[in-house]
Design a protein around this motif. Sequence first.
Motif, PDB file in Angstrom:
ATOM      1  N   ASP A  34       0.827  -1.214   0.000  1.00  0.00           N
ATOM      2  CA  ASP A  34       0.000   0.000   0.000  1.00  0.00           C
ATOM      3  C   ASP A  34       0.861   1.264   0.000  1.00  0.00           C
ATOM      4  N   ARG A  35       1.946   1.257   0.784  1.00  0.00           N
ATOM      5  CA  ARG A  35       2.843   2.417   0.816  1.00  0.00           C
ATOM      6  C   ARG A  35       3.502   2.638  -0.544  1.00  0.00           C
ATOM      7  N   ARG A  36       3.934   1.542  -1.176  1.00  0.00           N
ATOM      8  CA  ARG A  36       4.554   1.666  -2.495  1.00  0.00           C
ATOM      9  C   ARG A  36       3.550   2.180  -3.520  1.00  0.00           C
ATOM     10  N   GLN A  37       2.316   1.708  -3.458  1.00  0.00           N
ATOM     11  CA  GLN A  37       1.292   2.179  -4.395  1.00  0.00           C
ATOM     12  C   GLN A  37       1.010   3.665  -4.196  1.00  0.00           C
ATOM     13  N   ALA A  38       0.967   4.121  -2.959  1.00  0.00           N
ATOM     14  CA  ALA A  38       0.734   5.540  -2.681  1.00  0.00           C
ATOM     15  C   ALA A  38       1.891   6.379  -3.234  1.00  0.00           C
ATOM     16  N   VAL A  40       3.848   5.591  -5.757  1.00  0.00           N
ATOM     17  CA  VAL A  40       3.751   5.571  -7.220  1.00  0.00           C
ATOM     18  C   VAL A  40       2.679   6.550  -7.694  1.00  0.00           C
ATOM     19  N   ARG A  41       1.534   6.584  -7.020  1.00  0.00           N
ATOM     20  CA  ARG A  41       0.479   7.533  -7.393  1.00  0.00           C
ATOM     21  C   ARG A  41       0.961   8.973  -7.231  1.00  0.00           C
ATOM     22  N   GLU A  42       1.683   9.245  -6.139  1.00  0.00           N
ATOM     23  CA  GLU A  42       2.207  10.588  -5.892  1.00  0.00           C
ATOM     24  C   GLU A  42       3.215  10.978  -6.972  1.00  0.00           C
ATOM     25  N   ARG A  43       4.091  10.058  -7.337  1.00  0.00           N
ATOM     26  CA  ARG A  43       5.085  10.355  -8.378  1.00  0.00           C
ATOM     27  C   ARG A  43       4.428  10.526  -9.742  1.00  0.00           C
ATOM     28  N   ASP A  44       3.406   9.737 -10.029  1.00  0.00           N
ATOM     29  CA  ASP A  44       2.683   9.905 -11.296  1.00  0.00           C
ATOM     30  C   ASP A  44       2.032  11.281 -11.377  1.00  0.00           C
ATOM     31  N   ALA A  45       1.425  11.709 -10.281  1.00  0.00           N
ATOM     32  CA  ALA A  45       0.796  13.034 -10.263  1.00  0.00           C
ATOM     33  C   ALA A  45       1.847  14.128 -10.443  1.00  0.00           C
TER      34      ALA A  45
END
Length: 125
Positions: A34-38, A40-45
């Motif tokens: 979950d931390r890694r997914q968050a 990745v979402r932050e970096r994508d944004a």
Amino acid sequence: MSRARGFTLVEVLVALVVTAIVLIVVANGMQASDRRQALVRERDAAAALASDIVEGWLASGGQIEVSGTAGKLAVSVEQQTIFEDEITGARLNELSVTIATPSGRRLATLTRRHLFDGKVDQDAR
């Protein structure tokens, strides 16, 4: 004497301990995922924001002034002219956009060079 069928208390306790350990390991793995997914979402944004800034820079003929914050992200924009031809008015500019968290953790950096035609610059003025 007949032997009773089933598990002994020790066997049941060992099975419970093993099951508990496996469940703890699985739960920790899910939290890490979950931390890694968050992240990745932050970096994508952040990458999308940096790309939008660069697209705006290209559309405006190389004129941009953006710095500060965008929500919870710190935005840093640096622009420099690498080369300028005085005869044609063409110039090679470089734009570097860095998106970071308020604590300073860099999420994305996008650097783009573009050759602006002197004709475009004169029309934009």
